[in-house]
Write a protein that holds these residues in place. Structure first.
Motif, PDB file in Angstrom:
ATOM      1  N   GLN A   1      -7.915   4.345  -8.651  1.00 25.78           N
ATOM      2  CA  GLN A   1      -8.452   4.122  -7.161  1.00 25.78           C
ATOM      3  C   GLN A   1      -9.444   3.267  -7.152  1.00 25.78           C
ATOM      4  OE1 GLN A   1      -8.849   8.202  -6.015  1.00 25.78           O
ATOM      5  NE2 GLN A   1      -6.689   8.389  -5.030  1.00 25.78           N
TER       6      GLN A   1
ATOM      7  N   PRO B   1       0.903  -1.400   0.063  1.00 22.04           N
ATOM      8  CA  PRO B   1      -0.037   0.120  -0.051  1.00 22.04           C
ATOM      9  C   PRO B   1       0.740   1.154  -0.211  1.00 22.04           C
ATOM     10  CG  PRO B   1      -0.686  -1.501   1.478  1.00 22.04           C
ATOM     11  CD  PRO B   1       0.531  -2.130   0.992  1.00 22.04           C
ATOM     12  N   ILE B   2       1.943   1.339   0.596  1.00 19.77           N
ATOM     13  CA  ILE B   2       2.852   2.438   0.676  1.00 19.77           C
ATOM     14  C   ILE B   2       3.450   2.626  -0.748  1.00 19.77           C
ATOM     15  CG2 ILE B   2       4.965   3.410   1.590  1.00 19.77           C
ATOM     16  CD1 ILE B   2       4.726   1.453   3.974  1.00 19.77           C
TER      17      ILE B   2
ATOM     18  N   PHE C   1      -2.414   6.064   3.661  1.00 16.84           N
ATOM     19  CA  PHE C   1      -1.083   6.703   3.010  1.00 16.84           C
ATOM     20  C   PHE C   1      -1.418   7.989   1.987  1.00 16.84           C
ATOM     21  CE2 PHE C   1      -0.109   2.494   4.204  1.00 16.84           C
ATOM     22  CZ  PHE C   1       0.945   2.441   5.188  1.00 16.84           C
ATOM     23  N   LEU C   2      -2.457   7.663   1.444  1.00 23.75           N
ATOM     24  CA  LEU C   2      -2.746   8.926   0.385  1.00 23.75           C
ATOM     25  C   LEU C   2      -3.397  10.285   1.240  1.00 23.75           C
ATOM     26  CD1 LEU C   2      -4.530   7.108  -2.513  1.00 23.75           C
ATOM     27  CD2 LEU C   2      -2.366   8.148  -2.625  1.00 23.75           C
TER      28      LEU C   2
ATOM     29  N   LYS D   1      -6.264   8.992 -12.165  1.00 21.13           N
ATOM     30  CA  LYS D   1      -6.187   8.662 -10.990  1.00 21.13           C
ATOM     31  C   LYS D   1      -7.357   7.969 -10.154  1.00 21.13           C
ATOM     32  CE  LYS D   1      -4.074  10.646  -6.873  1.00 21.13           C
ATOM     33  NZ  LYS D   1      -3.585  11.906  -6.232  1.00 21.13           N
TER      34      LYS D   1
ATOM     35  N   TYR E   1      -9.788  -0.368  -5.118  1.00 19.83           N
ATOM     36  CA  TYR E   1     -10.386  -0.243  -3.730  1.00 19.83           C
ATOM     37  C   TYR E   1     -11.604  -1.407  -3.987  1.00 19.83           C
ATOM     38  CZ  TYR E   1      -8.698   4.242  -2.705  1.00 19.83           C
ATOM     39  OH  TYR E   1      -7.941   5.577  -2.207  1.00 19.83           O
TER      40      TYR E   1
ATOM     41  N   THR F   1       8.409  12.700   0.299  1.00 17.28           N
ATOM     42  CA  THR F   1       7.166  11.974   0.737  1.00 17.28           C
ATOM     43  C   THR F   1       7.578  11.131   1.660  1.00 17.28           C
ATOM     44  OG1 THR F   1       6.613  12.427  -1.546  1.00 17.28           O
ATOM     45  CG2 THR F   1       5.252  10.736  -0.349  1.00 17.28           C
TER      46      THR F   1
ATOM     47  N   ASN G   1       0.123   8.929  -6.150  1.00 15.21           N
ATOM     48  CA  ASN G   1       0.414  10.349  -5.810  1.00 15.21           C
ATOM     49  C   ASN G   1       1.127  11.028  -6.952  1.00 15.21           C
ATOM     50  OD1 ASN G   1       0.254  12.588  -4.145  1.00 15.21           O
ATOM     51  ND2 ASN G   1       2.384  12.352  -4.207  1.00 15.21           N
TER      52      ASN G   1
ATOM     53  N   SER H   1       0.562   3.950  -2.920  1.00 14.29           N
ATOM     54  CA  SER H   1       0.374   5.229  -2.591  1.00 14.29           C
ATOM     55  C   SER H   1       1.006   6.167  -3.504  1.00 14.29           C
ATOM     56  CB  SER H   1      -0.035   5.584  -1.259  1.00 14.29           C
ATOM     57  OG  SER H   1      -0.627   4.777  -0.468  1.00 14.29           O
TER      58      SER H   1
ATOM     59  N   THR I   1      -4.310   1.901   0.832  1.00 15.25           N
ATOM     60  CA  THR I   1      -3.633   3.258   0.377  1.00 15.25           C
ATOM     61  C   THR I   1      -4.471   4.275   0.823  1.00 15.25           C
ATOM     62  OG1 THR I   1      -4.847   2.983  -1.754  1.00 15.25           O
ATOM     63  CG2 THR I   1      -2.792   1.893  -1.446  1.00 15.25           C
ATOM     64  N   VAL I   2      -5.466   4.125   1.458  1.00 12.32           N
ATOM     65  CA  VAL I   2      -6.542   5.293   1.901  1.00 12.32           C
ATOM     66  C   VAL I   2      -5.658   6.071   2.888  1.00 12.32           C
ATOM     67  CG1 VAL I   2      -8.544   6.062   2.970  1.00 12.32           C
ATOM     68  CG2 VAL I   2      -8.614   4.259   1.394  1.00 12.32           C
TER      69      VAL I   2
END
Length: 324
Positions: A134, A114-115, A204-205, A130, A138, A234, A122, A118, A201-202
């Motif tokens: 997502q 997920p990191i 981290f974003l 994008k 998801y 980042t 980004n 993300s 990712t939610v």
């Protein structure tokens, strides 16, 4: 001498009473000023009290020979007998190995993804593209494990699976993914990645969105490319979030998704599939050994608590904020 001691104690008690009254007064003022805010958190407080703290009384039966007819207070106390039985059970080390290995694989391969995802999302500049990505990543989060396992069976079945049809078309022999113990842990990890990596990712974003844009502008003026910006701006900016989630993840290292493992398990892979969660289900629910299964669950919880405390202290030792 007695007068001196008593005279010293009286002012101390008076100051303690004054301090206590002032704290109560401040609390009342805060409640009256922010009454509606406290009202908003009331459902959350009631949820944790009713469903988290009140059921904690149930751990008492881990130290009893619990009988549903006698109840909590009349059942016979046996002390640590159930824990001794657990540690003396020849299946204990098998359960510990399977549980730890599944979670270690998730920690090594699932947690970083997920990191990475993300960071990549980004960097997407087209907003519509994008959002599309997502939504796609998801979507599996909202599917139940029954559906995920059903899709896995359709894809990996030795006779009808799409993957084996492709393998056979390539001139190779079919592989029995579902009943070969060598593939079981890998399949669980891949399923977890596919189902939850997008949802992970939610957080981290959201953390990346809080990074100061001026830092990126200054880095671009110094000639830093996107990779250097990710590495030097980042990642350090979201390091605390990563550390907190890592600590919480370590605390759940003794927990494996019961539904996923139970649906994927069969007789051929039982040696690598049996974990504490499925063991508690078999002994506690199916066999009615409520005290013993509660002891197993309490053992898992204590290990998780110890891991959280130790990892949090290590994080603070290395200069991170930690969970608390």
């Amino acid at each position: 001498m007695k007068r001196t001691l008593s005279s010293r104690q009286e002012p101390a008690n008076e100051w303690a009473d004054i301090s206590s009254r002032s704290r109560i007064r401040r609390f009342k003022q805060n409640v009256s000023r922010d009454f509606f805010l406290y009202l908003l958190i009331l459902p959350g407080i009631l949820y944790f009290l009713i469903f988290k703290y009140v059921p904690m009384w149930g751990v008492l039966i881990a130290f009893q020979d619990y009988s549903a007819y006698l109840g909590f207070f009349q059942s016979k106390w046996v002390g640590f007998e159930h824990f001794e039985r657990l540690f003396a059970n020849p299946d204990f080390y098998l359960l510990l190995r399977n549980t730890m290995m599944i979670n270690v694989l998730n920690l090594l391969f699932f947690f970083p993804l997920p990191i990475v995802l993300s960071l990549l999302m980004n960097e997407i500049r087209l907003e519509w593209f994008k959002k599309t990505i997502q939504s796609i990543v998801y979507l599996p989060h909202f599917l139940s494990w029954v559906i995920i396992v059903g899709i896995s069976f359709l894809m990996l079945s030795k006779t009808e699976g799409v993957v084996n049809h492709l393998i056979e078309y390539a001139g190779l022999q079919r592989i029995d993914f579902l009943t070969d113990a060598r593939y079981f842990w890998i399949l669980l990890t891949l399923q977890s990645i596919w189902k939850e990596v997008g949802w992970g990712t939610v957080i981290f974003l959201a953390a990346i969105a809080g990074v100061d844009v001026q830092l990126y502008e200054a880095a671009r003026m110094d000639g830093a490319g996107r990779l250097r910006q990710m590495w030097h701006i980042t990642l350090p900016a979201i390091r605390n979030v990563i550390m907190i989630l890592l600590i919480l993840r370590i605390g759940h290292i003794m927990d494996v998704g019961f539904e996923q493992v139970y649906l994927m398990m069969n007789g051929a892979v039982a040696e690598v599939a049996e974990v504490f969660d499925t063991y508690v289900y078999r002994t506690g629910i199916l066999q009615g050994q409520f005290s013993f299964s509660t002891a197993v669950g309490l053992f898992k919880s204590v290990i998780g608590l110890v891991l959280v405390v130790v990892s949090n202290q290590l994080a603070k030792k290395f200069g991170e904020e930690g969970v608390y």
